[in-house]
Design a protein around this motif. Structure first.
Motif, PDB file in Angstrom:
ATOM      1  N   CYS A  51     -12.958  -3.243   1.951  1.00  0.00           N
ATOM      2  CA  CYS A  51     -12.152  -3.465   0.744  1.00  0.00           C
ATOM      3  C   CYS A  51     -12.441  -4.864   0.198  1.00  0.00           C
ATOM      4  O   CYS A  51     -12.702  -5.802   0.955  1.00  0.00           O
ATOM      5  CB  CYS A  51     -10.666  -3.360   1.073  1.00  0.00           C
ATOM      6  SG  CYS A  51     -10.142  -1.724   1.619  1.00  0.00           S
ATOM      7  N   LEU A  55      -5.204  -8.488  -0.054  1.00  0.00           N
ATOM      8  CA  LEU A  55      -5.164  -7.345  -0.959  1.00  0.00           C
ATOM      9  C   LEU A  55      -6.580  -6.883  -1.249  1.00  0.00           C
ATOM     10  O   LEU A  55      -7.479  -7.716  -1.417  1.00  0.00           O
ATOM     11  CB  LEU A  55      -4.500  -7.738  -2.293  1.00  0.00           C
ATOM     12  CG  LEU A  55      -3.024  -8.126  -2.258  1.00  0.00           C
ATOM     13  CD1 LEU A  55      -2.623  -8.772  -3.579  1.00  0.00           C
ATOM     14  CD2 LEU A  55      -2.161  -6.910  -1.973  1.00  0.00           C
ATOM     15  N   TRP A  98       0.026 -10.921  -9.015  1.00  0.00           N
ATOM     16  CA  TRP A  98      -0.952 -10.220  -8.172  1.00  0.00           C
ATOM     17  C   TRP A  98      -0.932  -8.720  -8.472  1.00  0.00           C
ATOM     18  O   TRP A  98      -1.985  -8.088  -8.533  1.00  0.00           O
ATOM     19  CB  TRP A  98      -0.643 -10.464  -6.692  1.00  0.00           C
ATOM     20  CG  TRP A  98      -0.705 -11.903  -6.303  1.00  0.00           C
ATOM     21  CD1 TRP A  98      -1.603 -12.839  -6.754  1.00  0.00           C
ATOM     22  CD2 TRP A  98       0.173 -12.589  -5.408  1.00  0.00           C
ATOM     23  NE1 TRP A  98      -1.338 -14.055  -6.190  1.00  0.00           N
ATOM     24  CE2 TRP A  98      -0.262 -13.940  -5.356  1.00  0.00           C
ATOM     25  CE3 TRP A  98       1.260 -12.204  -4.631  1.00  0.00           C
ATOM     26  CZ2 TRP A  98       0.371 -14.902  -4.561  1.00  0.00           C
ATOM     27  CZ3 TRP A  98       1.893 -13.155  -3.834  1.00  0.00           C
ATOM     28  CH2 TRP A  98       1.454 -14.486  -3.805  1.00  0.00           C
ATOM     29  N   LEU A  99       0.234  -8.176  -8.679  1.00  0.00           N
ATOM     30  CA  LEU A  99       0.356  -6.751  -8.988  1.00  0.00           C
ATOM     31  C   LEU A  99      -0.292  -6.438 -10.331  1.00  0.00           C
ATOM     32  O   LEU A  99      -1.059  -5.478 -10.465  1.00  0.00           O
ATOM     33  CB  LEU A  99       1.839  -6.359  -9.012  1.00  0.00           C
ATOM     34  CG  LEU A  99       2.169  -4.878  -9.191  1.00  0.00           C
ATOM     35  CD1 LEU A  99       1.607  -4.042  -8.052  1.00  0.00           C
ATOM     36  CD2 LEU A  99       3.689  -4.693  -9.271  1.00  0.00           C
ATOM     37  N   ILE A 123      -3.798   0.028  -3.391  1.00  0.00           N
ATOM     38  CA  ILE A 123      -4.342  -1.236  -2.911  1.00  0.00           C
ATOM     39  C   ILE A 123      -3.910  -1.414  -1.453  1.00  0.00           C
ATOM     40  O   ILE A 123      -2.726  -1.307  -1.133  1.00  0.00           O
ATOM     41  CB  ILE A 123      -3.815  -2.434  -3.742  1.00  0.00           C
ATOM     42  CG1 ILE A 123      -4.272  -2.324  -5.211  1.00  0.00           C
ATOM     43  CG2 ILE A 123      -4.260  -3.759  -3.136  1.00  0.00           C
ATOM     44  CD1 ILE A 123      -5.762  -2.498  -5.427  1.00  0.00           C
ATOM     45  N   ASN A 124      -4.871  -1.669  -0.579  1.00  0.00           N
ATOM     46  CA  ASN A 124      -4.529  -1.978   0.804  1.00  0.00           C
ATOM     47  C   ASN A 124      -4.064  -3.438   0.862  1.00  0.00           C
ATOM     48  O   ASN A 124      -4.722  -4.328   0.336  1.00  0.00           O
ATOM     49  CB  ASN A 124      -5.739  -1.784   1.726  1.00  0.00           C
ATOM     50  CG  ASN A 124      -5.395  -2.044   3.181  1.00  0.00           C
ATOM     51  OD1 ASN A 124      -5.082  -3.147   3.577  1.00  0.00           O
ATOM     52  ND2 ASN A 124      -5.473  -0.998   4.002  1.00  0.00           N
ATOM     53  N   TYR A 125      -2.924  -3.671   1.508  1.00  0.00           N
ATOM     54  CA  TYR A 125      -2.326  -5.010   1.566  1.00  0.00           C
ATOM     55  C   TYR A 125      -2.397  -5.578   2.984  1.00  0.00           C
ATOM     56  O   TYR A 125      -1.547  -6.369   3.395  1.00  0.00           O
ATOM     57  CB  TYR A 125      -0.872  -4.957   1.063  1.00  0.00           C
ATOM     58  CG  TYR A 125      -0.089  -3.832   1.679  1.00  0.00           C
ATOM     59  CD1 TYR A 125       0.691  -4.041   2.813  1.00  0.00           C
ATOM     60  CD2 TYR A 125      -0.171  -2.539   1.165  1.00  0.00           C
ATOM     61  CE1 TYR A 125       1.376  -3.002   3.404  1.00  0.00           C
ATOM     62  CE2 TYR A 125       0.521  -1.490   1.752  1.00  0.00           C
ATOM     63  CZ  TYR A 125       1.286  -1.728   2.863  1.00  0.00           C
ATOM     64  OH  TYR A 125       1.967  -0.688   3.459  1.00  0.00           O
ATOM     65  N   PHE A 143       3.099  -3.321  -3.043  1.00  0.00           N
ATOM     66  CA  PHE A 143       1.777  -2.702  -2.940  1.00  0.00           C
ATOM     67  C   PHE A 143       1.780  -1.475  -2.030  1.00  0.00           C
ATOM     68  O   PHE A 143       0.807  -0.719  -2.018  1.00  0.00           O
ATOM     69  CB  PHE A 143       0.739  -3.726  -2.471  1.00  0.00           C
ATOM     70  CG  PHE A 143       0.325  -4.687  -3.559  1.00  0.00           C
ATOM     71  CD1 PHE A 143      -0.624  -4.318  -4.499  1.00  0.00           C
ATOM     72  CD2 PHE A 143       0.906  -5.939  -3.649  1.00  0.00           C
ATOM     73  CE1 PHE A 143      -0.996  -5.191  -5.503  1.00  0.00           C
ATOM     74  CE2 PHE A 143       0.542  -6.817  -4.656  1.00  0.00           C
ATOM     75  CZ  PHE A 143      -0.408  -6.446  -5.593  1.00  0.00           C
ATOM     76  N   MET A 154       4.624  -8.744  -1.763  1.00  0.00           N
ATOM     77  CA  MET A 154       3.536  -7.874  -1.331  1.00  0.00           C
ATOM     78  C   MET A 154       3.963  -6.446  -1.016  1.00  0.00           C
ATOM     79  O   MET A 154       3.155  -5.523  -1.077  1.00  0.00           O
ATOM     80  CB  MET A 154       2.865  -8.482  -0.099  1.00  0.00           C
ATOM     81  CG  MET A 154       2.236  -9.845  -0.344  1.00  0.00           C
ATOM     82  SD  MET A 154       0.729  -9.743  -1.312  1.00  0.00           S
ATOM     83  CE  MET A 154      -0.445  -9.327  -0.030  1.00  0.00           C
ATOM     84  N   MET A 178      -4.170  -6.825  -9.979  1.00  0.00           N
ATOM     85  CA  MET A 178      -4.796  -5.714  -9.274  1.00  0.00           C
ATOM     86  C   MET A 178      -4.840  -4.447 -10.141  1.00  0.00           C
ATOM     87  O   MET A 178      -5.825  -3.709 -10.131  1.00  0.00           O
ATOM     88  CB  MET A 178      -4.051  -5.427  -7.967  1.00  0.00           C
ATOM     89  CG  MET A 178      -4.207  -6.468  -6.875  1.00  0.00           C
ATOM     90  SD  MET A 178      -5.823  -6.414  -6.026  1.00  0.00           S
ATOM     91  CE  MET A 178      -6.664  -7.746  -6.875  1.00  0.00           C
ATOM     92  N   GLY A 233     -11.090  -7.966  -2.519  1.00  0.00           N
ATOM     93  CA  GLY A 233      -9.898  -8.380  -3.241  1.00  0.00           C
ATOM     94  C   GLY A 233      -9.527  -9.834  -3.031  1.00  0.00           C
ATOM     95  O   GLY A 233     -10.388 -10.713  -3.108  1.00  0.00           O
TER      96      GLY A 233
END
Length: 410
Positions: A315, A283, A338-339, A270-272, A265, A262, A342, A317
């Motif tokens: 947000c 995310l 995930w990366l 993207i806010n994690y 990010f 994570m 996104m 996600g």
């Protein structure tokens, strides 16, 4: 028909046996993990050696003996602690990530606390003048971009320069079961990555210190004299639940285990989970509304994140709070999906890696340790293709790492 029934019965026995074996293995590992004794908790191995010496400690809120801060515990044993050096987040662990931390006097003990995350990054000659021995006792989480590794090197350099011995109270690495990620390239060295290692290195602080000494990371200094109090009953494959949160935003075991995947990010739009009480487990971004149903709203939280990305904005996600982290253990890899997901979902691709858009966003390349990961994601390369770039570097690192291991991998 009888043959088919016999086959089905045999298959049933096989599955039940293997399921039972797997459950037994998990139970055995859990029992083994309970027998782990940290270096700090083995007081009989070092207390006699400390008697009569003037001690400086590199410590924070994770530095515990039993359920008591090691500074307080050692004082109660009559050990003379003349000063404490505090890393990022401070001695009591209540400063936000990246915040400048000032020197102070500890209110409880009256001991002077010198920050290694403020004006100075390593102890000075003057600060070590009245010290006989330095103790490093900080819980790490096993990732290149976690700044404890930088603090360790800085303290080792200071001890080597000034002829001081460094004792390390070793602790298990909660992400010590796997080695993965690109090797840091020289031009991407920074405060969040100073060493040519992968994202996860599967070493304890004690092992890492041996590597720093042995691999010439401190060539301009003599080698640091090390005295490592090893963890008992431990190997790298053992799960380890941290008894104390290592930093304000690693506040659950889930966040600690997801952190290697994570933290990348931090270099994206993207806010994690910054600005929530569930950092590194969610995310999202406002632009993803309509593509995901899960939502959260970042807010300013003192001591965690005062000005998070998308502050006071909903947000949308992915929620990973219940993600089965055993999958990471089984694959032995950080999760890149995930990366990639996104990035593919984000409508304005030009903005995704643009760290100039908000002060809470850092350079992605400095987090990954190279430019190729970002370039490969933009180019639409598969995870398999991306990982092929990493293989030569990982192979060389794994071979080199073997020289410094204090604990078996299994």
């Amino acid at each position: 028909m009888a043959k088919i029934n016999l086959l089905l019965f045999a298959l049933s026995l096989f599955l039940n046996f293997n399921s039972g074996s797997f459950a037994q293995t998990k139970t055995l590992k859990a029992k083994e993990a309970k027998n782990i004794i940290t270096g700090a908790d083995q007081t009989e191995k070092y207390l006699p050696y400390l008697k009569g010496k003037r001690i400086a400690m590199v410590a924070n809120q994770t530095s515990i003996i039993g359920n008591k801060l090691s500074v307080d515990s050692l004082l109660s044993h009559g050990i003379e602690i003349v000063k404490v050096f505090g890393p990022e987040h401070g001695f009591r662990g209540n400063a936000s990530n990246g915040d400048h931390v000032d020197d102070e006097v500890d209110a409880k003990t009256g001991i002077p606390i010198f920050s290694l995350y403020g004006k100075a990054r390593k102890p000075s000659k003057e600060q070590l003048k009245d010290v006989d021995l330095v103790i490093f006792d900080i819980q790490d989480v096993g990732c290149r971009f976690y700044t404890n590794l930088n603090t360790l090197e800085d303290v080792m350099e200071a001890c080597a320069e000034n002829g001081k011995e460094l004792m390390i109270f070793d602790r298990p690495n909660p992400n010590g079961y796997f080695i993965d990620g690109p090797i840091l390239e020289d031009k991407f060295k920074s405060g969040i990555g100073q060493h040519k290692i992968p994202i996860t290195h599967a070493m304890t602080i004690g092992e890492f210190a041996l590597m720093l000494n042995g691999e010439g990371y401190m060539d301009k200094y003599p080698k640091c004299k090390l005295n490592i109090i090893k963890v008992a009953n431990y190997n790298h494959s053992m799960p380890y639940n941290l008894p104390v949160n290592p930093s304000p935003n690693l506040n659950t075991q889930q966040s600690i285990l997801l952190y290697p995947s994570m933290c990348l990010f931090e270099g994206t739009m993207i806010n994690y989970g910054r600005g929530t009480y569930m950092p590194f487990t969610v995310l999202g971004a406002p632009e993803l509304k309509g593509k995901y149903t899960f939502s959260f709203k970042p807010v300013g939280i003192k001591g965690m994140s005062e000005n998070p990305l998308y502050k006071d904005t909903v947000c949308y996600g992915i929620d990973l709070r219940n993600y089965d982290t055993n999958i990471l253990r089984e694959t032995g890899q950080i999760n890149l999906s995930w990366l990639i997901e996104m990035y593919n979902a984000f409508p304005d691709k030009e903005k995704f890696f643009d760290h100039t858009l908000h002060p809470a966003v850092g350079s992605f390349d400095f987090r990954s340790g190279n430019a190729s990961l970002r370039e490969d994601i933009i180019a639409g390369k598969s995870e398999t293709e991306i990982r092929k770039r990493w293989e030569p570097g990982l192979k060389a690192f794994k071979q080199m790492r073997k020289k410094y291991l204090l604990y078996a991998d299994k």
